[in-house]
Design an enzyme around this catalytic site. Structure first.
Site, PDB file in Angstrom:
ATOM      1  N   LYS A 222      -3.969  -8.723  -9.165  1.00  0.00           N
ATOM      2  CA  LYS A 222      -2.845  -9.268  -9.933  1.00  0.00           C
ATOM      3  C   LYS A 222      -3.100 -10.714 -10.371  1.00  0.00           C
ATOM      4  CE  LYS A 222       0.539  -6.050  -8.321  1.00  0.00           C
ATOM      5  NZ  LYS A 222       1.519  -5.708  -7.318  1.00  0.00           N
TER       6      LYS A 222
ATOM      7  N   LYS B 113       5.824   9.192  -4.998  1.00  0.00           N
ATOM      8  CA  LYS B 113       4.746   8.880  -4.055  1.00  0.00           C
ATOM      9  C   LYS B 113       4.594  10.076  -3.118  1.00  0.00           C
ATOM     10  CE  LYS B 113       5.184   3.877  -3.650  1.00  0.00           C
ATOM     11  NZ  LYS B 113       5.421   2.761  -2.726  1.00  0.00           N
TER      12      LYS B 113
ATOM     13  N   GLN C 234      -6.221   8.175   2.444  1.00  0.00           N
ATOM     14  CA  GLN C 234      -7.172   9.243   2.763  1.00  0.00           C
ATOM     15  C   GLN C 234      -7.724  10.027   1.565  1.00  0.00           C
ATOM     16  OE1 GLN C 234      -7.530  13.411   5.292  1.00  0.00           O
ATOM     17  NE2 GLN C 234      -5.769  12.151   5.699  1.00  0.00           N
TER      18      GLN C 234
ATOM     19  N   ASN D  80      -6.209   6.198  -6.381  1.00  0.00           N
ATOM     20  CA  ASN D  80      -5.093   7.052  -5.943  1.00  0.00           C
ATOM     21  C   ASN D  80      -3.869   6.199  -5.616  1.00  0.00           C
ATOM     22  OD1 ASN D  80      -6.449   6.197  -3.461  1.00  0.00           O
ATOM     23  ND2 ASN D  80      -5.133   7.633  -2.386  1.00  0.00           N
ATOM     24  N   PHE D  81      -3.563   5.287  -6.545  1.00  0.00           N
ATOM     25  CA  PHE D  81      -2.342   4.499  -6.398  1.00  0.00           C
ATOM     26  C   PHE D  81      -1.131   5.326  -6.755  1.00  0.00           C
ATOM     27  CE2 PHE D  81      -5.317   0.886  -7.369  1.00  0.00           C
ATOM     28  CZ  PHE D  81      -5.241   0.332  -6.107  1.00  0.00           C
TER      29      PHE D  81
ATOM     30  N   TYR E 209       2.464  11.773   0.402  1.00  0.00           N
ATOM     31  CA  TYR E 209       1.511  11.785   1.514  1.00  0.00           C
ATOM     32  C   TYR E 209       1.190  13.234   1.879  1.00  0.00           C
ATOM     33  CZ  TYR E 209       1.983   6.761   2.430  1.00  0.00           C
ATOM     34  OH  TYR E 209       1.940   5.397   2.333  1.00  0.00           O
ATOM     35  N   GLU E 210       0.177  13.365   2.737  1.00  0.00           N
ATOM     36  CA  GLU E 210      -0.355  14.679   3.146  1.00  0.00           C
ATOM     37  C   GLU E 210       0.702  15.776   3.333  1.00  0.00           C
ATOM     38  OE1 GLU E 210      -3.617  15.936   4.009  1.00  0.00           O
ATOM     39  OE2 GLU E 210      -2.447  17.749   4.246  1.00  0.00           O
TER      40      GLU E 210
ATOM     41  N   GLY F 184      -6.669  38.074   4.666  1.00  0.00           N
ATOM     42  CA  GLY F 184      -7.474  38.975   3.844  1.00  0.00           C
ATOM     43  C   GLY F 184      -7.149  40.430   4.095  1.00  0.00           C
ATOM     44  N   GLY F 185      -8.044  41.308   3.675  1.00  0.00           N
ATOM     45  CA  GLY F 185      -7.798  42.749   3.790  1.00  0.00           C
ATOM     46  C   GLY F 185      -8.116  43.322   5.159  1.00  0.00           C
TER      47      GLY F 185
ATOM     48  N   ASP G 110      -4.642  15.815   1.471  1.00  0.00           N
ATOM     49  CA  ASP G 110      -5.434  14.600   1.216  1.00  0.00           C
ATOM     50  C   ASP G 110      -6.919  14.926   1.024  1.00  0.00           C
ATOM     51  OD1 ASP G 110      -3.393  12.777   1.236  1.00  0.00           O
ATOM     52  OD2 ASP G 110      -3.579  12.295   3.353  1.00  0.00           O
TER      53      ASP G 110
HETATM   54  N1  COA Z   1      -4.787  -6.677  -5.273  1.00  0.00           N
HETATM   55  C1  COA Z   1      -3.467  -6.829  -5.541  1.00  0.00           C
HETATM   56  N2  COA Z   1      -2.577  -5.822  -5.511  1.00  0.00           N
HETATM   57  C2  COA Z   1      -3.072  -4.606  -5.176  1.00  0.00           C
HETATM   58  C3  COA Z   1      -4.429  -4.368  -4.896  1.00  0.00           C
HETATM   59  C4  COA Z   1      -5.320  -5.477  -4.951  1.00  0.00           C
HETATM   60  N3  COA Z   1      -6.616  -5.362  -4.718  1.00  0.00           N
HETATM   61  N4  COA Z   1      -4.603  -3.059  -4.614  1.00  0.00           N
HETATM   62  C5  COA Z   1      -3.379  -2.483  -4.719  1.00  0.00           C
HETATM   63  N5  COA Z   1      -2.461  -3.403  -5.059  1.00  0.00           N
HETATM   64  C6  COA Z   1      -1.040  -3.203  -5.311  1.00  0.00           C
HETATM   65  C7  COA Z   1      -0.768  -2.244  -6.451  1.00  0.00           C
HETATM   66  O1  COA Z   1      -0.970  -2.885  -7.672  1.00  0.00           O
HETATM   67  C8  COA Z   1       0.675  -1.863  -6.173  1.00  0.00           C
HETATM   68  O2  COA Z   1       1.518  -2.859  -6.703  1.00  0.00           O
HETATM   69  P1  COA Z   1       2.785  -2.578  -7.672  1.00  0.00           P
HETATM   70  O3  COA Z   1       3.507  -1.405  -7.108  1.00  0.00           O
HETATM   71  O4  COA Z   1       3.535  -3.866  -7.577  1.00  0.00           O
HETATM   72  O5  COA Z   1       2.261  -2.313  -9.033  1.00  0.00           O
HETATM   73  C9  COA Z   1       0.791  -1.979  -4.677  1.00  0.00           C
HETATM   74  O6  COA Z   1      -0.439  -2.556  -4.224  1.00  0.00           O
HETATM   75  C10 COA Z   1       1.029  -0.722  -3.910  1.00  0.00           C
HETATM   76  O7  COA Z   1       0.283   0.382  -4.363  1.00  0.00           O
HETATM   77  P2  COA Z   1       0.815   1.844  -4.018  1.00  0.00           P
HETATM   78  O8  COA Z   1      -0.195   2.828  -4.472  1.00  0.00           O
HETATM   79  O9  COA Z   1       2.199   1.988  -4.572  1.00  0.00           O
HETATM   80  O10 COA Z   1       0.834   1.823  -2.419  1.00  0.00           O
HETATM   81  P3  COA Z   1       1.941   2.307  -1.404  1.00  0.00           P
HETATM   82  O11 COA Z   1       1.420   1.920  -0.057  1.00  0.00           O
HETATM   83  O12 COA Z   1       3.306   1.837  -1.718  1.00  0.00           O
HETATM   84  O13 COA Z   1       1.948   3.909  -1.544  1.00  0.00           O
HETATM   85  C11 COA Z   1       0.905   6.081  -1.530  1.00  0.00           C
HETATM   86  C12 COA Z   1       0.927   4.666  -0.928  1.00  0.00           C
HETATM   87  C13 COA Z   1      -0.274   6.797  -0.910  1.00  0.00           C
HETATM   88  C14 COA Z   1       2.207   6.805  -1.188  1.00  0.00           C
HETATM   89  C15 COA Z   1       0.738   5.981  -3.071  1.00  0.00           C
HETATM   90  O14 COA Z   1      -0.385   5.188  -3.352  1.00  0.00           O
HETATM   91  C16 COA Z   1       0.581   7.344  -3.751  1.00  0.00           C
HETATM   92  O15 COA Z   1       1.531   8.098  -3.906  1.00  0.00           O
HETATM   93  N6  COA Z   1      -0.643   7.650  -4.184  1.00  0.00           N
HETATM   94  C17 COA Z   1      -0.939   8.860  -4.945  1.00  0.00           C
HETATM   95  C18 COA Z   1      -0.974  10.062  -4.039  1.00  0.00           C
HETATM   96  C19 COA Z   1      -1.930   9.927  -2.898  1.00  0.00           C
HETATM   97  O16 COA Z   1      -3.108   9.683  -3.066  1.00  0.00           O
HETATM   98  N7  COA Z   1      -1.403  10.175  -1.710  1.00  0.00           N
HETATM   99  C20 COA Z   1      -2.213  10.377  -0.550  1.00  0.00           C
HETATM  100  C21 COA Z   1      -2.547   9.192   0.164  1.00  0.00           C
HETATM  101  S1  COA Z   1      -3.614   9.667   1.470  1.00  0.00           S
END
Ligand code: COA
Length: 420
Positions: A75, A136, A17, A96-97, A138-139, A246-247, A168
């Site tokens: 990859k 990591k 998101q 936002n990975f 989430y919201e 607020g006030g 988010d």
């Molecule tokens: N091709 C191949 N691999 C891909 C890819 C693609 N097109 N797009 C993503 N991936 C891979 C990444 O390289 C990663 O691999 P690695 O961990 O082996 O290096 C993997 O997908 C997972 O990415 P990740 O971001 O860790 O996803 P997740 O589902 O495990 O975690 C979140 C999700 C949201 C918790 C995490 O992305 C995060 O903390 N983001 C930052 C904060 C954020 O934006 N949070 C709010 C989300 S609404």
């Protein structure tokens, strides 16, 4: 009519998101947003909270309008090459990975600068540098870590999260501002830069008034909080229930029908300049001159009783009747509107804040359009892309690959079409 961000190309490496809200806004302002997705599955939200089998979820469609989708296995060695080619021709990379994921793909900041020194690299992370930077998020984690949950709810209950996605979507908004600011600075410097919006920081920014109250607490109790005058104050800002931040004191009051309708309520603010009007409307003219009620300061210890008295009046009206009467007297108030009511509100449809969109496999559905209106850059909301719908088009038109190169790539499996 042109668009504010015409000519800006975004490499959208976002998912879920926070990132998608940011790039959707940029797309609505006219940027060409190229969403890179994993072959086969794409953004995980395509399949989450599905209401119709085998159709992109509303979760996905409502966060990814006006974008193009390309599938690339980031990859795969050939996929990495395509990504690098895209970095060369884009203005902004948004991601936002989880921390470290982009580096593991080989797209370090150093590499990106080598490929394109004008590139702006914008990231959402859960936390900024510090003890939690690798986590990591989430919201609701952000709502808790950013101070919102500890200050939301009732004094005698647990911390509460809010339905507004301040972690988010709120951080996506912060990031969008950082991106356009960096684009503006690039006009002068010719250089790109990194933009970071951490979710904890974004939530805390939105909870600024609570850090204000934390410091006020050192100088005495918070008299506009429901804990005053009979409750206890500790050493941290307490939960303020529905008191106004607020006030001007405010509260949620029952309206006619509250016994069966969970949303038959109105938010009522006892703004000082209209105190006389409030007293007249609710039939308590005596309070206008009564020394116990006449000024904001003397009213503070009596807010509970004052709102209970006003509620006796609001309970005789529907929330819309109360709204109409109170507005005739310039008394600030607002009905508690349900999503059902907002979905059919004609004014929101007219301004494009709620719009109906036609999707190739879903059909028609409602979405929230661009909430920011520019007089010289109109927004037309178009459907979110099907997974990989623009892969071929982007390879040919953006990267200028010829038939041979496209065929090689398809055969390599880097686009998820090995052997095709
Ligand atoms: N091709 C191949 N691999 C891909 C890819 C693609 N097109 N797009 C993503 N991936 C891979 C990444 O390289 C990663 O691999 P690695 O961990 O082996 O290096 C993997 O997908 C997972 O990415 P990740 O971001 O860790 O996803 P997740 O589902 O495990 O975690 C979140 C999700 C949201 C918790 C995490 O992305 C995060 O903390 N983001 C930052 C904060 C954020 O934006 N949070 C709010 C989300 S609404």
């Amino acid at each position: 009519m042109g668009k504010a961000l015409d000519g800006v190309r975004i490499l959208d490496f976002t998912h879920v998101q926070s990132g998608p809200t940011c790039t959707q806004l940029l797309a609505w302002f006219g940027a060409d947003v190229i969403k890179v997705e994993r072959p086969g599955t794409g953004d995980i939200t395509r399949g989450q909270l599905r209401d119709i089998p085998n159709v992109d979820s509303l979760y996905f469609t409502m966060l990814n309008h006006n974008k193009r989708s390309i599938t690339i296995d980031s990859k795969h060695p050939k996929g990495k090459e395509v990504l690098e080619d895209l970095v060369r021709v884009c203005d902004v990379l948004v991601e936002n990975f989880a921390p470290g994921a982009l580096d593991r793909m080989g797209l370090t900041w150093a590499r990106i600068q080598q490929l394109n020194p004008r590139m702006i690299m914008a990231s959402v992370k859960g936390f900024g540098p510090g003890p939690y930077e690798d986590c990591k998020v989430y919201e609701n984690v952000a709502q808790c870590a950013g101070g919102a949950a500890s200050t939301t709810g009732f004094d005698d209950g647990p911390p509460l999260v809010t339905g507004a996605q301040i972690g988010d979507s709120g951080t996506g908004l912060h990031l969008a501002l950082g991106i356009v600011t960096a684009l503006y600075q690039r006009n002068a410097t010719g250089r790109g830069q990194k933009v970071l919006a951490a979710m904890q920081d974004g939530v805390l920014n939105l909870c600024r008034v609570k850090l204000r109250d934390q410091q006020r607490l050192a100088h005495g109790v918070l008299k506009e909080y429901p804990q005053y005058p009979h409750g206890e104050f500790g050493d941290a800002v307490p939960r303020a229930a529905n008191a106004s931040g607020g006030g001007q004191p405010g509260s949620i009051l029952k309206c006619k029908g509250w016994e069966t309708d969970p949303n038959a309520y109105i938010y009522f603010i006892t703004q000082a300049p209209v105190w006389k009007e409030i007293c007249k409307v609710i039939g308590r003219e005596g309070w206008i001159t009564d020394p116990d009620y006449a000024t904001p300061d003397v009213r503070l210890p009596r807010l509970k009783e004052i709102f209970a008295t006003i509620e006796q009046w609001t309970m005789t009206k529907t929330k819309f009747e109360a709204m109409e009467i109170l507005n005739q007297h310039d008394i600030p108030c607002g009905p508690i509107l349900s999503m059902k009511e907002l979905a059919v509100e004609p004014a929101l449809r007219k301004t494009g804040t709620v719009v109906e969109v036609d999707h190739p496999t879903r059909g028609k559905y409602l979405t929230v359009g661009n909430p920011i209106k520019l007089s010289d850059s109109a927004t037309e909301v178009t459907a979110s892309p099907l997974l990989g719908a623009h892969t071929d088009e982007i390879l040919r038109d953006v990267l200028r690959f010829d038939d041979k190169r496209v065929a090689e790539l398809q055969a390599s499996g880097a686009l998820g079409t090995a052997g095709a």
